[in-house]
Write a protein that holds these residues in place. Structure first.
Motif, PDB file in Angstrom:
ATOM      1  N   GLU A  46     -19.364 -14.498   3.276  1.00 54.90           N
ATOM      2  CA  GLU A  46     -18.271 -14.839   4.191  1.00 54.90           C
ATOM      3  C   GLU A  46     -16.963 -14.743   3.429  1.00 54.90           C
ATOM      4  N   PRO A  47     -15.864 -14.499   4.142  1.00 54.85           N
ATOM      5  CA  PRO A  47     -14.559 -14.455   3.482  1.00 54.85           C
ATOM      6  C   PRO A  47     -14.223 -15.799   2.833  1.00 54.85           C
ATOM      7  N   VAL A  48     -13.372 -15.745   1.826  1.00 54.76           N
ATOM      8  CA  VAL A  48     -12.912 -16.956   1.142  1.00 54.76           C
ATOM      9  C   VAL A  48     -11.388 -17.009   1.174  1.00 54.76           C
ATOM     10  N   HIS A  49     -10.868 -18.220   1.044  1.00 57.26           N
ATOM     11  CA  HIS A  49      -9.422 -18.413   0.967  1.00 57.26           C
ATOM     12  C   HIS A  49      -9.021 -18.547  -0.495  1.00 57.26           C
ATOM     13  N   ILE A  50      -7.978 -17.834  -0.852  1.00 56.66           N
ATOM     14  CA  ILE A  50      -7.364 -17.992  -2.159  1.00 56.66           C
ATOM     15  C   ILE A  50      -5.957 -18.515  -1.904  1.00 56.66           C
ATOM     16  N   VAL A  51      -5.614 -19.597  -2.586  1.00 61.71           N
ATOM     17  CA  VAL A  51      -4.282 -20.185  -2.459  1.00 61.71           C
ATOM     18  C   VAL A  51      -3.603 -20.109  -3.815  1.00 61.71           C
ATOM     19  N   LEU A  84       3.736  -8.822  -1.953  1.00 60.35           N
ATOM     20  CA  LEU A  84       3.025  -9.180  -0.723  1.00 60.35           C
ATOM     21  C   LEU A  84       2.589  -7.939   0.051  1.00 60.35           C
ATOM     22  N   GLN A  85       3.450  -6.927   0.109  1.00 54.99           N
ATOM     23  CA  GLN A  85       3.096  -5.681   0.798  1.00 54.99           C
ATOM     24  C   GLN A  85       1.903  -5.008   0.124  1.00 54.99           C
ATOM     25  N   ARG A  86       1.902  -4.998  -1.193  1.00 60.22           N
ATOM     26  CA  ARG A  86       0.795  -4.380  -1.924  1.00 60.22           C
ATOM     27  C   ARG A  86      -0.499  -5.173  -1.769  1.00 60.22           C
ATOM     28  N   VAL A  87      -0.402  -6.499  -1.791  1.00 64.42           N
ATOM     29  CA  VAL A  87      -1.589  -7.342  -1.617  1.00 64.42           C
ATOM     30  C   VAL A  87      -2.167  -7.129  -0.227  1.00 64.42           C
ATOM     31  N   GLU A  88      -1.313  -7.100   0.771  1.00 65.97           N
ATOM     32  CA  GLU A  88      -1.775  -6.931   2.152  1.00 65.97           C
ATOM     33  C   GLU A  88      -2.492  -5.596   2.353  1.00 65.97           C
ATOM     34  N   ALA A  89      -2.130  -4.596   1.567  1.00 62.44           N
ATOM     35  CA  ALA A  89      -2.745  -3.270   1.700  1.00 62.44           C
ATOM     36  C   ALA A  89      -4.122  -3.171   1.044  1.00 62.44           C
ATOM     37  N   LEU A  90      -4.521  -4.181   0.296  1.00 64.01           N
ATOM     38  CA  LEU A  90      -5.831  -4.138  -0.344  1.00 64.01           C
ATOM     39  C   LEU A  90      -6.942  -4.159   0.705  1.00 64.01           C
ATOM     40  N   ASP A  91      -7.995  -3.395   0.477  1.00 66.74           N
ATOM     41  CA  ASP A  91      -9.132  -3.350   1.400  1.00 66.74           C
ATOM     42  C   ASP A  91      -9.846  -4.693   1.502  1.00 66.74           C
ATOM     43  N   THR A  92      -9.743  -5.497   0.470  1.00 64.12           N
ATOM     44  CA  THR A  92     -10.451  -6.774   0.430  1.00 64.12           C
ATOM     45  C   THR A  92      -9.697  -7.905   1.134  1.00 64.12           C
ATOM     46  N   VAL A  93      -8.444  -7.678   1.488  1.00 63.53           N
ATOM     47  CA  VAL A  93      -7.658  -8.689   2.212  1.00 63.53           C
ATOM     48  C   VAL A  93      -7.905  -8.457   3.699  1.00 63.53           C
ATOM     49  N   ILE A  94      -8.478  -9.455   4.383  1.00 66.17           N
ATOM     50  CA  ILE A  94      -8.949  -9.219   5.751  1.00 66.17           C
ATOM     51  C   ILE A  94      -8.016  -9.736   6.846  1.00 66.17           C
ATOM     52  N   GLU A  95      -6.946 -10.421   6.466  1.00 69.91           N
ATOM     53  CA  GLU A  95      -5.927 -10.796   7.456  1.00 69.91           C
ATOM     54  C   GLU A  95      -4.593 -10.907   6.741  1.00 69.91           C
ATOM     55  N   ALA A  96      -3.535 -10.893   7.509  1.00 71.95           N
ATOM     56  CA  ALA A  96      -2.193 -10.916   6.920  1.00 71.95           C
ATOM     57  C   ALA A  96      -2.019 -12.156   6.039  1.00 71.95           C
ATOM     58  N   PRO A  97      -1.542 -11.970   4.810  1.00 73.56           N
ATOM     59  CA  PRO A  97      -1.305 -13.117   3.931  1.00 73.56           C
ATOM     60  C   PRO A  97      -0.256 -14.049   4.530  1.00 73.56           C
ATOM     61  N   GLN A  98      -0.373 -15.330   4.223  1.00 70.87           N
ATOM     62  CA  GLN A  98       0.586 -16.333   4.666  1.00 70.87           C
ATOM     63  C   GLN A  98       1.463 -16.712   3.474  1.00 70.87           C
ATOM     64  N   LEU A  99       2.768 -16.523   3.603  1.00 69.91           N
ATOM     65  CA  LEU A  99       3.700 -16.803   2.524  1.00 69.91           C
ATOM     66  C   LEU A  99       4.690 -17.862   2.966  1.00 69.91           C
ATOM     67  N   ILE A 100       4.847 -18.877   2.150  1.00 64.85           N
ATOM     68  CA  ILE A 100       5.815 -19.944   2.430  1.00 64.85           C
ATOM     69  C   ILE A 100       6.725 -20.077   1.218  1.00 64.85           C
ATOM     70  N   ARG A 101       8.014 -20.045   1.458  1.00 64.54           N
ATOM     71  CA  ARG A 101       8.996 -20.236   0.394  1.00 64.54           C
ATOM     72  C   ARG A 101       9.098 -21.733   0.114  1.00 64.54           C
ATOM     73  N   ILE A 102       9.021 -22.095  -1.152  1.00 67.48           N
ATOM     74  CA  ILE A 102       9.168 -23.495  -1.575  1.00 67.48           C
ATOM     75  C   ILE A 102      10.567 -23.628  -2.165  1.00 67.48           C
ATOM     76  N   GLU A 103      11.457 -24.236  -1.417  1.00 68.36           N
ATOM     77  CA  GLU A 103      12.834 -24.373  -1.880  1.00 68.36           C
ATOM     78  C   GLU A 103      13.019 -25.734  -2.528  1.00 68.36           C
ATOM     79  N   ALA A 104      13.581 -25.716  -3.719  1.00 68.13           N
ATOM     80  CA  ALA A 104      13.786 -26.982  -4.431  1.00 68.13           C
ATOM     81  C   ALA A 104      15.186 -27.500  -4.208  1.00 68.13           C
TER      82      ALA A 104
END
Length: 107
Positions: A67-72, A87-107
């Motif tokens: 089954e797919p796994v989550h990497i955080v 992020l564009q390159r990661v999303e293009a990987l065959d092993t990435v099965i849904e759009a990555p979720q990106l959140i900016r952490i502003e300090a």
């Protein structure tokens, strides 16, 4: 006596140039849903390395076999443009099965 807005006289204010969001430096939270195969994490971290993005923390949430796994991932400070490029390159990987979720952490 009247107090000006923000306690600053209007004639002492000056126009400031807008900075591009692409040039901003932030930390990021990235969540991926990937196939559970050897080398997937290595591919992702190599892409981040090539974009000049340094990881701060990584966690893989394992599921059932086949089954797919989550990497955080969280990153150290990085330019928005570099993170978006990675992020564009990661999303293009065959092993990435849904759009990555990106959140900016502003300090």
């Amino acid at each position: 006596t009247t107090v000006p807005t923000l306690n600053v006289q209007a004639d002492s204010l000056k126009d400031m140039p807008f900075s591009s969001l692409q040039d901003s430096q932030n930390c990021y939270y990235l969540r991926l849903n990937v196939l559970d195969k050897p080398g997937v994490l290595a591919e992702v971290t190599n892409i981040l390395k090539d974009a000049g993005v340094s990881m701060k923390d990584v966690s893989q949430h394992a599921g059932k076999e086949d089954e797919p796994v989550h990497i955080v991932l969280t990153t150290h400070m990085a330019k928005e443009a570099n993170m978006k490029q990675a992020l564009q390159r990661v999303e293009a990987l065959d092993t990435v099965i849904e759009a990555p979720q990106l959140i900016r952490i502003e300090a």
